[in-house]
Design a protein around this motif. Sequence first.
Motif, mmCIF file in Angstrom:
data_model
loop_
_atom_site.group_PDB
_atom_site.id
_atom_site.type_symbol
_atom_site.label_atom_id
_atom_site.label_comp_id
_atom_site.label_asym_id
_atom_site.label_seq_id
_atom_site.Cartn_x
_atom_site.Cartn_y
_atom_site.Cartn_z
ATOM 1 N N MET A 1 0.569 -1.390 0.252
ATOM 2 C CA MET A 1 -0.089 0.056 0.137
ATOM 3 C C MET A 1 0.783 1.381 -0.290
ATOM 4 O O MET A 1 1.777 1.544 0.548
ATOM 5 N N THR A 2 0.235 2.190 -0.996
ATOM 6 C CA THR A 2 1.456 3.451 -0.775
ATOM 7 C C THR A 2 0.904 4.132 -0.243
ATOM 8 O O THR A 2 -0.268 4.526 -0.330
ATOM 9 N N THR A 3 1.433 4.785 0.014
ATOM 10 C CA THR A 3 1.205 6.876 1.264
ATOM 11 C C THR A 3 0.146 7.381 -0.198
ATOM 12 O O THR A 3 1.183 7.860 -1.081
ATOM 13 N N LYS A 4 -0.077 8.584 0.876
ATOM 14 C CA LYS A 4 -0.360 9.350 -0.243
ATOM 15 C C LYS A 4 0.243 10.296 -1.158
ATOM 16 O O LYS A 4 0.765 10.565 -2.489
ATOM 17 N N ALA A 6 2.858 9.471 -1.923
ATOM 18 C CA ALA A 6 4.232 8.275 -2.677
ATOM 19 C C ALA A 6 3.100 8.247 -3.997
ATOM 20 O O ALA A 6 3.678 9.014 -5.500
ATOM 21 N N ARG A 7 1.682 8.273 -3.998
ATOM 22 C CA ARG A 7 0.957 8.429 -5.011
ATOM 23 C C ARG A 7 1.175 10.120 -6.105
ATOM 24 O O ARG A 7 1.021 10.004 -6.591
ATOM 25 N N SER A 8 1.500 10.611 -4.870
ATOM 26 C CA SER A 8 1.326 12.509 -5.675
ATOM 27 C C SER A 8 2.587 12.134 -6.484
ATOM 28 O O SER A 8 2.470 12.584 -7.102
ATOM 29 N N LEU A 10 4.326 10.603 -7.267
ATOM 30 C CA LEU A 10 4.148 8.901 -8.821
ATOM 31 C C LEU A 10 3.384 9.873 -10.004
ATOM 32 O O LEU A 10 3.599 9.404 -11.463
ATOM 33 N N ALA A 11 2.962 9.853 -9.228
ATOM 34 C CA ALA A 11 1.783 10.830 -9.961
ATOM 35 C C ALA A 11 2.558 12.627 -11.099
ATOM 36 O O ALA A 11 2.299 11.986 -12.077
ATOM 37 N N THR A 14 4.733 10.583 -13.255
ATOM 38 C CA THR A 14 4.301 10.318 -14.972
ATOM 39 C C THR A 14 3.466 11.581 -15.616
ATOM 40 O O THR A 14 4.016 11.802 -16.954
#
Length: 124
Positions: A1-4, A6-8, A10-11, A14
Motif C-alpha cells: 500500500m502506497t502513501t498519499k 508517494a501517490r502524488s 508518482l502522479a 508520470t
Amino acid sequence: MTTKPARSLLAILTAGVLLAGGYATLQASKSRTFQFFGGMVNRAGIDDKVVALTFDDAPTSQTGSVLRILDDLDVRATFFVIGEALERDAQAGRRIVEEGHELGNHSYSHQRMVFKTPPSSAGK
Ligand SMILES: [Zn+2]
C-alpha cells in the motif's frame, strides 16, 4: 500500500514523463533531418556549391505558372508531388516530367511523415 505523498509523487513523475515524451515526439515530427523509419536525404554529398530548387506539394493551381517561369529561365527543379493532387491533375504531373524536371514523393495524402514506414515494395 502506497502513501498519499508517494501517490502524488508518482502522479507528478508520470505527468512529467508523458509531457516530455509528447514534446519529444512533436519535435521529432517537425524535424527535417530525422525520421523514425526509412532513409532520408538531406545532403547532396558533393563539394560543388549548387542550389537544388524544389517545390513542395505539387501539383497546385500555381504549377503551370511555375513551369513557364522555369522554362523561360532554362532551370530544372524537383517537384514533390502528392498522390491525391496528381489524381486530380495528372496532366500537370506529365508536364513536369516532360519538361525535364524531377518528381519527388510526398506520399498520397501528405500526412505527417515521421511515423510513415517504407512501402513493402521498396527497393523492388
Ligand atoms: Zn510536402
